[in-house]
Scaffold this motif. Structure first.
Motif, PDB file in Angstrom:
ATOM      1  N   GLY A 115       0.806  -1.242   0.134  1.00 39.45           N
ATOM      2  CA  GLY A 115       0.077   0.050  -0.087  1.00 39.45           C
ATOM      3  C   GLY A 115       0.739   1.280   0.055  1.00 39.45           C
ATOM      4  O   GLY A 115       0.471   2.042  -0.726  1.00 39.45           O
ATOM      5  N   ASN A 118       2.174   1.659  -3.212  1.00 36.99           N
ATOM      6  CA  ASN A 118       1.215   2.420  -4.127  1.00 36.99           C
ATOM      7  C   ASN A 118       0.887   3.632  -4.144  1.00 36.99           C
ATOM      8  O   ASN A 118       0.579   4.216  -5.172  1.00 36.99           O
ATOM      9  CB  ASN A 118      -0.182   1.587  -4.077  1.00 36.99           C
ATOM     10  N   LEU A 143      -4.629   5.863   2.954  1.00 40.82           N
ATOM     11  CA  LEU A 143      -4.333   4.147   2.756  1.00 40.82           C
ATOM     12  C   LEU A 143      -4.921   3.290   4.134  1.00 40.82           C
ATOM     13  O   LEU A 143      -5.195   2.483   4.078  1.00 40.82           O
ATOM     14  CB  LEU A 143      -2.626   4.162   2.714  1.00 40.82           C
ATOM     15  N   ARG A 144      -4.847   3.963   5.178  1.00 37.33           N
ATOM     16  CA  ARG A 144      -5.213   3.406   6.586  1.00 37.33           C
ATOM     17  C   ARG A 144      -6.538   2.990   6.374  1.00 37.33           C
ATOM     18  O   ARG A 144      -7.318   1.987   6.649  1.00 37.33           O
ATOM     19  CB  ARG A 144      -4.806   4.283   7.814  1.00 37.33           C
ATOM     20  N   MET A 146      -8.448   2.906   3.819  1.00 40.34           N
ATOM     21  CA  MET A 146      -8.658   1.824   2.758  1.00 40.34           C
ATOM     22  C   MET A 146      -8.534   0.329   3.215  1.00 40.34           C
ATOM     23  O   MET A 146      -9.206  -0.521   3.023  1.00 40.34           O
ATOM     24  CB  MET A 146      -8.195   2.242   1.551  1.00 40.34           C
ATOM     25  N   LEU A 147      -7.305   0.235   3.960  1.00 39.85           N
ATOM     26  CA  LEU A 147      -7.049  -0.959   4.566  1.00 39.85           C
ATOM     27  C   LEU A 147      -7.876  -1.573   5.446  1.00 39.85           C
ATOM     28  O   LEU A 147      -7.784  -2.523   5.915  1.00 39.85           O
ATOM     29  CB  LEU A 147      -5.463  -0.998   4.753  1.00 39.85           C
ATOM     30  N   LEU A 173      -6.938   7.631  -5.969  1.00 38.30           N
ATOM     31  CA  LEU A 173      -7.365   6.627  -4.876  1.00 38.30           C
ATOM     32  C   LEU A 173      -8.716   6.856  -4.658  1.00 38.30           C
ATOM     33  O   LEU A 173      -9.456   5.577  -4.395  1.00 38.30           O
ATOM     34  CB  LEU A 173      -6.500   7.030  -3.627  1.00 38.30           C
ATOM     35  N   GLN A 176     -10.698   5.001  -7.298  1.00 43.56           N
ATOM     36  CA  GLN A 176     -10.598   3.665  -7.174  1.00 43.56           C
ATOM     37  C   GLN A 176     -11.514   3.066  -6.295  1.00 43.56           C
ATOM     38  O   GLN A 176     -12.047   1.834  -6.341  1.00 43.56           O
ATOM     39  CB  GLN A 176      -9.018   3.160  -7.068  1.00 43.56           C
ATOM     40  N   ARG A 180     -14.568   0.281  -6.346  1.00 45.17           N
ATOM     41  CA  ARG A 180     -14.882  -0.806  -5.856  1.00 45.17           C
ATOM     42  C   ARG A 180     -15.891  -1.003  -4.951  1.00 45.17           C
ATOM     43  O   ARG A 180     -16.288  -1.993  -4.173  1.00 45.17           O
ATOM     44  CB  ARG A 180     -13.225  -1.234  -4.978  1.00 45.17           C
ATOM     45  N   THR A 182     -17.039   1.233  -2.540  1.00 49.32           N
ATOM     46  CA  THR A 182     -17.096   1.976  -1.431  1.00 49.32           C
ATOM     47  C   THR A 182     -17.990   3.231  -1.490  1.00 49.32           C
ATOM     48  O   THR A 182     -17.897   4.088  -2.632  1.00 49.32           O
ATOM     49  CB  THR A 182     -15.568   2.662  -0.761  1.00 49.32           C
TER      50      THR A 182
END
Lengths: 204, 574
Positions: A115, A118, A143-144, A146-147, A173, A176, A180, A182
């Motif tokens: 991540g 990326n 990033l956090r 999303m993870l 981001l 994307q 997906r 979200t």
């Protein structure tokens, strides 16, 4: 579907209370805008469970979230700033999003490394948030988020004050994540952000 | 973004892969242990006082004004405490101001550490240092007599107030300095930019910063002086210079008049209780733990050569006032250290000193640990509960030990547990318990700020991420609390190590702790041995602080920052 039903809230010294009412489908983005003090952040805090409404309800897949504590809600917030624990390094900050006791599997650790790569922050894992620029910090926060794999993202002016490169990367981001599935609730006063990300716009 | 996408596809339903909440995350875990301890403290205090009253039957309250002795004791206690507060603040305010406007000079850090240590310096040792400087044969007395023909008597109210100022002025100055340094940065910047002179700097920055904490500091110093025991025991001059605490000791130890002791204890409880009720009610309790995060701001008021000279002179006098008795302890103690640690040229610790050291540590370390645990649990309970009654109970429990004389508490509990308190080791356990209770208000006040320093943004993040209970403690509080906890443990242990109150009543002469051994040596005119014991006690205290300071330093572990000054913020104000 996320449904906000007549959610009423007022601060103790506030004369007329806010009343929020809208619904959003998964994979969609609703943009909220309005002048300072119009209630954007208050709405975000109500959705996240940091504030308690006086009346009304928040439903996710027809289930009420009102009685749920912040950690039990299907959402993650990213604010304009103060998204990271300043005394913990980047990897730990992200890791706590995956497991609140930092009990990470090798797969989790690999995902964090990948991540970071990326989002253009490879090799920044051991740095403290204070050693990063505003854009880098926001990338870590996103990033956090999303993870964490929560189906709803609450974004309160997440791109404000960033340089154009950082904005572009974060926008990508978010697009994307949306693709997906979200669901995004975006509070932003930036027309361009709203135009690019939002499927519907709600003015407060 | 492949890995992100992959993770997103098999999304997990809960914040925790374990599928169960964080350990100790239920509110009850934070509420009940602290509530139980707070309740037990209130109960123990009430039971102790109640047992004494029950045993003795309280004498007629009119004795307080009819008995000349009791009248003298009460008025003297109030008068000396009032004078001590006044003089301590008169010294502390200018010193705090000077230290604030002179943020960088050689030895400043050592001076600050010395000022912090005054809280735990054993009274009986400090008094011996004060006697060496200000006593009949003292350095200062000799100098004043030779040069100015002045004479003075250390024993009586002079010495008591002097010793109280010696102990409390540095403590008050340290807290006031923290308040000035904690003034809003915008104000400090504006004052520095405008180049405000001394008077306007005082009015615009210093006074508004000091004002809110001043009543709390005054209440703290008043309580400490009002309940002073060892200083008055050693420097008091007969019935005319006796405080309530000493009168209670005399009533219990020599006159066996527990009724009179209970009556005096009630007076102390009422006066100190009223004072602390006022302070707590108005939120005036200042943090005892220094905040080292504050950035230095140079001011015009302290920058000119004449200002620096004036500040340096005042500071030099203060250092002399503080340092001379400590130097005396060192100089007088060194010769005796040889015989305490060496026999016929080989290293061999004096058995009496060794026994007393082991006994002191056996009491002080558990007492420190107990006060630390109790303080943490009470604070956790106070912050978790939203019910005013519970918050009030934890506040009362936290400050109660400052108000109830430890001797009364000890005697009451002794009477209560009498059938089962037989051996001397059980007496020592009682001493440990009471010492832990006595240290609690200070330990609690030290931890209050750091524990509450988690900002609202971090709290919200932690709530959302499910970093709760044990996880919150581990990842958010521990990095911030590590150092304050170690320091609080050092203070708690240090306060117990220097205790000469409870142990004087319950200790057996054959099994002395270090302060009792020192008192016995003074009583039998073994001055060299006494000086060595005093010095050893101070060295032990310094060693203890160094060890705990080392334990409080952050480790280099994954996830925890190693750049400590910025990454692990030091505590804020309570």
């Amino acid at each position: 579907m996320l449904e906000v039903r007549n959610l009423v809230f007022a601060y103790p010294d506030q004369e007329s209370p806010w009343n929020f009412h809208f619904s959003v489908e998964p994979g969609q983005c609703i943009a909220i805008h309005g002048a300072s003090g119009s209630g954007k952040s208050t709405l975000m805090n109500l959705l996240a469970g940091f504030l308690e409404p006086q009346s009304g309800d928040i439903l996710w897949r027809d289930e009420s979230l009102r009685k749920r504590a912040p950690w039990q809600r299907p959402m993650t917030s990213v604010f304009q700033e103060h998204n990271l624990f300043e005394h913990l390094n980047v990897e730990t900050n992200i890791g706590l999003g995956i497991h609140p006791g930092l009990k990470l599997t090798p797969e989790d650790q690999k995902a964090i490394k990948q991540g970071l790569h990326n989002v253009g922050l490879e090799g920044f894992g051991k740095r403290l948030p204070g050693d990063l620029s505003g854009g880098q910090r926001q990338r870590v926060a996103l990033l956090r988020a999303m993870l964490r794999q929560k189906p709803i993202l609450l974004l309160d002016e997440p791109l404000t004050g960033l340089d154009s490169d950082a904005r572009d990367l974060l926008r990508q981001l978010l697009l994307q994540a949306k693709a997906r599935g979200t669901l995004i609730v975006l509070a932003s006063h930036d027309k361009e952000d709203r135009k690019l990300l939002a499927d519907s716009v709600h003015r407060l | 973004m492949n890995s992100l996408a992959k993770r997103q596809q098999h999304a997990l339903p809960s914040h925790s892969r374990l599928g169960r909440p964080a350990p100790f995350s239920r509110p009850g875990w934070q509420l009940w242990p602290g509530l139980t301890i707070a309740g037990a403290l209130v109960l123990l205090s009430a039971a102790g006082l109640g047992a004494l009253i029950w045993e003795a039957s309280l004498p007629d309250i009119s004795q307080l004004w009819q008995s000349r002795y009791l009248r003298t004791v009460v008025t003297f206690t109030i008068w000396q405490a009032f004078l001590s507060v006044l003089l301590s603040l008169l010294v502390a305010i200018p010193i705090a101001r000077i230290l604030a406007r002179q943020p960088a000079f050689p030895g400043r850090a050592v001076l600050l550490r010395l000022m912090e240590l005054s809280l735990v310096l054993p009274s009986i040792v400090a008094v011996s240092g004060l006697v060496s400087v200000y006593g009949r044969q003292g350095w200062f007395t000799g100098f004043a007599s030779d040069w100015f023909g002045a004479s003075w008597n250390l024993y009586g109210i002079n010495g008591i107030v002097l010793a109280h100022v010696f102990f409390n002025a540095p403590l008050a100055a340290r807290i006031l300095l923290q308040a000035i340094e904690g003034a809003p940065p915008s104000q400090l910047r504006a004052a520095a930019q405008l180049g405000l002179g001394r008077w306007w700097y005082w009015r615009a920055v210093e006074w508004p910063a000091i004002k809110p904490v001043l009543p709390g500091v005054a209440a703290l110093v008043f309580t400490l002086c009002f309940t002073s025991f060892a200083i008055v025991m050693t420097l008091g001059g007969g019935p005319a210079a006796t405080t309530i605490e000493v009168a209670i000791y005399q009533s219990l130890r020599f006159e066996f008049d527990s009724g009179q002791a209970a009556l005096l204890a009630m007076v102390q409880l009422l006066v100190c209780g009223f004072l602390w009720w006022l302070a707590v009610r108005r939120g005036l309790t200042a943090s005892l733990l220094p905040d080292r995060r504050v950035a230095a701001h140079r001011t015009k008021a302290g920058s000119s050569p004449s200002a620096r000279l004036a500040d340096g002179t005042v500071l030099g006098l203060f250092v002399l006032f503080l340092g001379m008795p400590l130097l005396a302890i060192l100089i007088r103690g060194l010769p005796g250290m040889g015989s305490a640690f060496f026999t016929q040229g080989s290293f061999s610790v004096n058995p009496a000193l060794l026994d007393a050291t082991v006994r002191s540590l056996a009491i002080a370390l558990p007492a420190g640990l107990m006060s630390l645990c109790a303080a943490l649990l009470i604070l956790a309970c106070g912050t978790t509960s939203k019910k005013p009654a519970i918050t009030r109970l934890t506040d009362v429990a936290a400050y109660l030990p400052l108000m109830i004389p430890p001797l009364v508490l000890g005697t009451g509990l002794f009477l209560l547990f009498r059938p089962s308190l037989g051996s001397s080791s059980e007496g020592l356990m009682l001493v440990t318990l009471i010492n832990a209770m006595m240290a609690l208000p200070f330990v609690l006040q030290m931890l209050k700020g750091p524990l509450g320093s988690l900002d609202s943004a971090s709290r919200q993040q932690a709530d959302q991420l499910g970093v709760l209970g044990w996880y919150r403690w581990r990842w958010l509080h521990w990095p911030r609390m590590r150092k304050p906890l170690a320091l609080a443990m050092a203070y708690g242990t240090g306060l117990s190590l220097g205790d000469f109150g409870v142990i004087a009543l319950f200790g057996t002469p054959g099994q002395p702790t270090l302060p009792v051994l020192l008192y016995q040596q003074l009583g039998s005119y073994r001055m060299d041995a006494a000086a060595a014991t005093g010095l050893w006690l101070v060295l032990l205290l310094l060693l203890l602080f160094s060890v705990f300071n080392r334990l409080g330093s952050p480790l280099n572990k994954t996830g925890l920052a190693t750049k400590s000054p910025r990454s692990v913020p030091e505590p804020e104000h309570a």
